[in-house]
Scaffold this motif. Structure first.
Motif, short mmCIF file in Angstrom:
data_model
loop_
_atom_site.label_atom_id
_atom_site.label_comp_id
_atom_site.label_asym_id
_atom_site.label_seq_id
_atom_site.Cartn_x
_atom_site.Cartn_y
_atom_site.Cartn_z
N ARG A 113 0.72 -1.22 0.10
CA ARG A 113 0.25 -0.21 0.15
C ARG A 113 0.65 1.36 -0.11
O ARG A 113 0.45 2.19 -1.15
CB ARG A 113 -0.87 0.68 1.05
N THR A 119 -5.60 2.71 -2.28
CA THR A 119 -6.50 2.74 -4.67
C THR A 119 -7.09 3.74 -3.72
O THR A 119 -6.65 4.61 -2.88
CB THR A 119 -7.80 1.78 -3.50
N LYS A 120 -6.94 4.26 -5.15
CA LYS A 120 -7.97 5.76 -4.80
C LYS A 120 -9.47 5.53 -5.28
O LYS A 120 -9.86 6.49 -4.80
CB LYS A 120 -7.65 5.40 -6.73
N THR A 121 -10.55 4.41 -4.52
CA THR A 121 -11.67 4.42 -4.50
C THR A 121 -12.10 3.70 -3.05
O THR A 121 -11.26 2.37 -3.02
CB THR A 121 -12.54 4.32 -5.96
N GLU A 122 -13.50 3.05 -2.81
CA GLU A 122 -13.82 1.67 -1.76
C GLU A 122 -13.71 1.43 -2.84
O GLU A 122 -14.12 0.25 -1.89
CB GLU A 122 -15.24 2.90 -1.79
N LYS A 123 -14.34 1.03 -3.71
CA LYS A 123 -14.29 -0.16 -4.51
C LYS A 123 -12.75 -0.61 -4.83
O LYS A 123 -12.79 -1.99 -4.41
CB LYS A 123 -15.09 -0.20 -5.61
N ASN A 125 -10.75 -0.66 -2.35
CA ASN A 125 -10.24 -0.88 -1.35
C ASN A 125 -10.77 -1.54 -1.26
O ASN A 125 -9.69 -3.27 -0.14
CB ASN A 125 -10.18 0.00 -0.40
N LYS A 126 -11.78 -2.32 -1.29
CA LYS A 126 -12.60 -3.77 -0.94
C LYS A 126 -12.37 -4.96 -2.14
O LYS A 126 -11.73 -5.80 -1.20
CB LYS A 126 -14.15 -3.75 -1.29
N SER A 129 -8.07 -5.99 -0.60
CA SER A 129 -8.81 -6.58 1.38
C SER A 129 -9.38 -7.95 0.43
O SER A 129 -8.38 -8.36 1.97
CB SER A 129 -9.06 -5.35 2.14
#
Length: 156
Positions: A113, A119-123, A125-126, A129
């Motif tokens: 990281r 990452t640039k978006t919440e999607k 990140n998901k 992870s």
């Protein structure tokens, strides 16, 4: 947070940060000493009350000082919120007082990281992870069969 603040702060702030750091180190040392003794739940429950009182003193020192950085204030609030969880090792036999093993296991993720700026978006990140969780779980379950197991997962 303590060491950074002690280096960057004014003399009285440095002294305060060192006092808090020293208090926490003494408390942690006491916990480690307790864990070296034979596990007896009744005795541990009595000891736990004393540890809570010592931690409350540290928390009060932090929260009553309004001239501290937000990070240290937030740290004091976290200590207060998770006070009971901090001493799980006293009441549960075999539980370690720190999370060094967990930190070592996620070191790869943290370095990835940091090197890739996250990452640039919440999607994103998901997705990251989930993928890293699956990959590291496969790796730690059986290193010698990592690639065959990964290949079988990829074909699902």
């Amino acid at each position: 947070a303590f060491q950074y603040w002690a280096q960057k702060g004014q003399p009285e702030k440095k002294k305060f940060a060192k006092v808090i750091y020293s208090d926490i180190c003494r408390l942690y040392s006491e916990v480690r000493d307790i864990l070296k003794t034979k596990f007896e739940i009744k005795l541990r429950l009595q000891i736990l009350n004393g540890l809570y009182k010592k931690l409350d003193i540290i928390i009060d020192k932090i929260l009553k000082n309004r001239e501290i950085p937000k990070k240290l204030l937030d740290f004091g609030k976290l200590l207060k919120t998770y006070k009971k969880e901090l001493f799980t090792c006293i009441l549960k036999e075999g539980v370690k007082p720190d999370n060094n093993l967990a930190e070592q296991k996620i070191r790869h993720i943290v370095l990835k990281r940091k090197n890739s700026f996250g990452t640039k978006t919440e999607k994103g990140n998901k997705i990251f992870s989930i993928n890293s969780s699956v990959l590291l779980s496969l790796w730690w379950q059986n290193k010698s069969k990592f690639f065959p197991n990964l290949s079988s997962l990829m074909q699902l």
